[in-house]
Scaffold this active site. Structure first.
Site, PDB file in Angstrom:
ATOM      1  N   GLU A 251      40.422  44.669  44.470  1.00 30.79           N
ATOM      2  CA  GLU A 251      41.737  44.170  44.092  1.00 30.79           C
ATOM      3  C   GLU A 251      42.747  45.327  44.002  1.00 30.79           C
ATOM      4  O   GLU A 251      42.467  46.349  43.376  1.00 30.79           O
ATOM      5  CB  GLU A 251      41.630  43.422  42.752  1.00 30.79           C
ATOM      6  CG  GLU A 251      42.929  42.923  42.170  1.00 30.79           C
ATOM      7  CD  GLU A 251      43.700  41.971  43.080  1.00 30.79           C
ATOM      8  OE1 GLU A 251      43.071  41.059  43.670  1.00 30.79           O
ATOM      9  OE2 GLU A 251      44.926  42.137  43.203  1.00 30.79           O
ATOM     10  N   THR A 293      45.437  37.984  47.782  1.00 28.38           N
ATOM     11  CA  THR A 293      43.987  38.211  47.776  1.00 28.38           C
ATOM     12  C   THR A 293      43.294  37.286  48.775  1.00 28.38           C
ATOM     13  O   THR A 293      42.424  37.704  49.546  1.00 28.38           O
ATOM     14  CB  THR A 293      43.392  37.939  46.384  1.00 28.38           C
ATOM     15  OG1 THR A 293      44.147  38.646  45.422  1.00 28.38           O
ATOM     16  CG2 THR A 293      41.944  38.364  46.299  1.00 28.38           C
ATOM     17  N   HIS A 409      43.533  44.082  38.869  1.00 29.00           N
ATOM     18  CA  HIS A 409      44.752  43.318  39.160  1.00 29.00           C
ATOM     19  C   HIS A 409      45.912  43.844  38.317  1.00 29.00           C
ATOM     20  O   HIS A 409      45.701  44.294  37.193  1.00 29.00           O
ATOM     21  CB  HIS A 409      44.490  41.837  38.843  1.00 29.00           C
ATOM     22  CG  HIS A 409      45.509  40.908  39.429  1.00 29.00           C
ATOM     23  ND1 HIS A 409      46.720  40.676  38.834  1.00 29.00           N
ATOM     24  CD2 HIS A 409      45.490  40.166  40.567  1.00 29.00           C
ATOM     25  CE1 HIS A 409      47.406  39.818  39.577  1.00 29.00           C
ATOM     26  NE2 HIS A 409      46.680  39.491  40.635  1.00 29.00           N
ATOM     27  N   ASP A 469      42.661  44.847  49.111  1.00 26.76           N
ATOM     28  CA  ASP A 469      43.285  43.608  49.603  1.00 26.76           C
ATOM     29  C   ASP A 469      44.768  43.774  49.875  1.00 26.76           C
ATOM     30  O   ASP A 469      45.301  43.232  50.831  1.00 26.76           O
ATOM     31  CB  ASP A 469      43.007  42.418  48.661  1.00 26.76           C
ATOM     32  CG  ASP A 469      43.611  42.543  47.272  1.00 26.76           C
ATOM     33  OD1 ASP A 469      44.016  43.654  46.893  1.00 26.76           O
ATOM     34  OD2 ASP A 469      43.670  41.520  46.561  1.00 26.76           O
ATOM     35  N   HIS A 470      45.462  44.526  49.009  1.00 29.14           N
ATOM     36  CA  HIS A 470      46.910  44.722  49.158  1.00 29.14           C
ATOM     37  C   HIS A 470      47.368  45.743  48.136  1.00 29.14           C
ATOM     38  O   HIS A 470      46.584  46.206  47.326  1.00 29.14           O
ATOM     39  CB  HIS A 470      47.662  43.399  48.959  1.00 29.14           C
ATOM     40  CG  HIS A 470      47.294  42.712  47.671  1.00 29.14           C
ATOM     41  ND1 HIS A 470      47.675  43.189  46.436  1.00 29.14           N
ATOM     42  CD2 HIS A 470      46.535  41.625  47.415  1.00 29.14           C
ATOM     43  CE1 HIS A 470      47.201  42.402  45.492  1.00 29.14           C
ATOM     44  NE2 HIS A 470      46.478  41.449  46.057  1.00 29.14           N
TER      45      HIS A 470
HETATM   46  C1  GP9 Z   1      42.972  35.406  41.822  1.00 27.75           C
HETATM   47  C2  GP9 Z   1      42.847  36.820  42.180  1.00 27.75           C
HETATM   48  C3  GP9 Z   1      44.165  37.555  42.190  1.00 27.75           C
HETATM   49  O1  GP9 Z   1      41.808  34.672  41.997  1.00 27.75           O
HETATM   50  O2  GP9 Z   1      42.149  36.967  43.343  1.00 27.75           O
HETATM   51  O3  GP9 Z   1      44.982  37.173  43.223  1.00 27.75           O
HETATM   52  P1  GP9 Z   1      46.319  37.917  43.658  1.00 27.75           P
HETATM   53  O4  GP9 Z   1      47.327  37.686  42.560  1.00 27.75           O
HETATM   54  O5  GP9 Z   1      46.055  39.378  43.844  1.00 27.75           O
HETATM   55  O6  GP9 Z   1      46.671  37.270  44.930  1.00 27.75           O
HETATM   56 MN    MN Z   2      44.862  40.573  45.030  1.00 26.23          MN
END
Ligand code: GP9
Ligand code: MN
Length: 625
Positions: A251, A293, A409, A469-470
């Site tokens: 994440e 994500t 996150h 992921d980003h």
């Molecule tokens: C939610 C988690 C976070 O299940 O994967 O998502 P994001 O806010 O990074 O898209």
């Molecule tokens: Mn994410």
């Protein structure tokens, strides 16, 4: 017209509420575009406000204060949503994304971190009016306004101006959505999006379908300028055939914390060691769209462009994607995905079957232990995934496990006992500092997991891939202090190129031991073809928009949503259009400075638009499950 009726007009709801909303739009335009122009707000935005206000004035004879206050609350909330969304995503929210508010619960911590006291101004007038109403000191006139002299002419004028604005901007294509809203008017832009749909810029292509996949794949290769390499000449082809594939999606992991040392302490000491024995792609571009994500999960498994303006899992959750899990299912692999959040988030209950995973582990499976932020910690996720992998290993069955992290996150707040990274004082109470602490945590738990794989005898016969992921530090969503701290870490200005740069690491014992860093530009869409090559999956019959990074050097990569449509990376530049190509900006990848003359790259701009629209058409053509 009598004097007192003019006086009544200036005390009317129609006048006062419209004026207050106009002032709020001026504020909103200032916050979004750093522009103070009453004239523009009047010309571009006012007609929509007055249109609604005049209709309410005509209809709501009895409940005038209530109806107008509700109208004011709705528009003010819309303005707040626009500014908040912009501060996180750097885009103007459109009606479709507004319907995603159901997703907001999960990221409520992130949202409170973005609140700014100035936003009170969007609601202050409403509060004051409510208080005055309660004390029977309500200052606005509740009498009906003269329809013939005031309401009808005003309504007609508003309709005419609205129609002129709407039709004159209807065919104007502006790549950057923030500029589009600035030039067309925020409310007018929203109306255009509602009428013409969020994907109105995407051209439909015919003759694209899963039946002519091989043909389409050739077309993609040609557009990308890739030579066709026979399977027997592909480097590393099938070197990891039959091995387990373990892919960890971290994440918010950007590339810059890797190999970064702050005051003598490495942020990611374990991953840094792993890099020395891995294929490392440090210049990998983030290509996710609004599905964040979940878009990254989609990309890893399909090598297709995610939908431009909606989360792909929402738009195409009903489809059957040709995918890495499907290819591996055919080869007798067990395919599994693990994510500790609720499965309904990002519509994953649809996404996972659409991707072809035959097992998914989520929510309750991970229990309530060690919850950090959104859900159970990544340490828990790895610990609970391990026995599942062991079970497959004991059966002598190869598996593909996609493990989706959560702990790191935004806003990166870890409990005290997990904050095990000491930073110099200047990072105290900063998002940038917390981000590094969070990356350090991920480094530790990933290492713990790899050590367990070794202990269980699953390591040697696996390929382990790790990627982000980003972005974590989204420029527009972080304070100046945080940008300065990030810049200090990099030794140069923290900018778009850094923000949209995630790492991609492939570690395969016995294959990657010597370590190799591939400096060439790469993208998230390239991850699947690269892994497929190692696993001996030819992909000639598969439509993929990425490429195998072990056999191709030159690249052309697109990103939408977080960058204007038509933005791309090639071997030399990151290009971002403004209204179109000519007024765009091309950043030299080496110097990270804008180029004066980038006209030679016009063909790449045309090619990327074609590739993205081919990918869209292909997704649309896929069969439903
Ligand atoms: C939610 C988690 C976070 O299940 O994967 O998502 P994001 O806010 O990074 O898209
Ligand atoms: Mn994410």
């Amino acid at each position: 017209m009598k004097k007192e009726s003019v006086y009544q007009f200036f005390k009317s709801h129609l006048f006062i509420v419209s004026l207050l909303l106009l002032l709020k739009v001026v504020l909103l335009r200032f916050l979004l575009f750093q522009e103070i122009s009453l004239l523009k707000a009047v010309a571009l935005e006012l007609s929509y406000i007055v249109l609604f206000a005049a209709v309410i004035e005509l209809i709501a004879v009895k409940w005038k204060p209530g109806a107008f206050l509700l109208f004011s609350v709705l528009f003010s909330t819309l303005f707040l949503a626009v500014i908040m969304y912009h501060s996180f995503f750097g885009r103007i929210v459109t009606y479709f994304a507004l319907f995603q508010v159901g997703q907001v619960g999960t990221i409520s911590e992130s949202i409170t971190a973005l609140l700014n006291p100035v936003y009170i101004l969007f609601f202050a007038d409403i509060l004051i009016l409510l208080v005055l109403l309660a004390f029977r000191k309500y200052p606005l006139s509740t009498k009906p306004l003269n329809a013939k002299y005031f309401v009808v002419p005003i309504l007609l004028a508003a309709i005419v101006v609205t129609l002129v604005n709407f039709t004159s901007h209807k065919d104007e294509l502006i790549a950057n959505n923030v500029i589009a809203a600035e030039e067309k008017g925020i409310l007018n832009y929203e109306a255009l999006e509602i009428v013409f749909g969020p994907d109105s810029q995407v051209n439909a292509q015919t003759n694209v379908s899963v039946e002519n996949a091989a043909e389409l794949q050739k077309e993609v290769q040609e557009l990308k300028g890739l030579e066709d390499i026979p399977v027997e000449d592909r480097k590393f082809f099938g070197d990891a055939e039959g091995r387990n594939l373990i892919v960890i999606q971290v994440e918010s992991m950007q590339n810059f914390p890797l190999r970064l040392d702050v005051g003598g302490n490495e942020v990611t000491p374990n991953l840094n060691k792993l890099l020395d024995e891995s294929f490392y792609f440090p210049n990998t571009a983030q290509q996710t769209g609004p599905g964040n994500t979940s878009d990254a999960e989609f990309i890893l498994n399909t090598s297709l462009y995610p939908v431009a303006f909606n989360p792909t899992s929402q738009t195409y959750g009903n489809k059957q994607f040709p995918s890495l899990p499907r290819l591996l299912n055919e080869r007798n692999y067990t395919t599994m995905t693990f994510h500790a959040d609720d499965i309904s988030f990002w519509n994953r209950d649809e996404l996972y079957p659409a991707l072809g995973f035959n097992n998914f582990y989520y929510g309750e499976f991970f229990g309530n232990e060690d919850v950090i932020g959104i859900g159970p910690s990544d340490e828990v996720m790895f610990n609970k995934a391990l026995p599942v992998l062991k079970e497959q290993h004991a059966k002598d069955k190869p598996f593909f496990a996609h493990l989706i992290g959560l702990t790191s996150h935004h806003p990166f707040t870890l409990p005290a006992e997990e904050r095990q990274y000491a930073l110099p004082d200047q990072f105290k109470d900063s998002l940038t500092g917390d981000y590094l602490v969070s990356m350090h945590y991920m480094d530790r738990v990933i290492n713990g997991f790899i050590e367990q794989l070794k202990a269980e005898g699953m390591y040697e016969n696996s390929v382990i891939a790790i990627y982000g992921d980003h972005f974590g530090l989204q420029q527009s969503a972080i304070s100046e202090r945080d940008v300065d701290l990030a810049s200090e870490l990099l030794g140069r200005e923290y900018q778009t190129l850094d923000r949209l740069n995630v790492p991609f690491i492939v570690h395969a014992p016995g294959i990657t031991d010597q370590g190799q860093t591939f400096e060439k530009m790469s993208g998230q869409l390239d991850m699947m073809p690269t892994l497929a090559n190692l696993l001996g999956l030819p992909l000639d019959e598969q439509v993929v928009f990425g490429q195998d990074l072990l056999n191709h050097d030159s690249n052309l990569l697109g990103a939408r949503y977080y960058l204007p449509v038509g933005s791309f990376w090639n071997d030399d530049i990151l290009f971002m259009p403004e209204k179109g190509f000519e007024d765009g900006t091309a950043f030299d990848l080496e110097t990270e400075t804008p180029l004066d003359d980038f006209s030679q790259y016009k063909t790449d701009y045309d090619r990327i638009l074609q590739l993205e629209s081919l990918s869209d058409a292909y997704l649309e053509s896929l069969p439903e499950r």
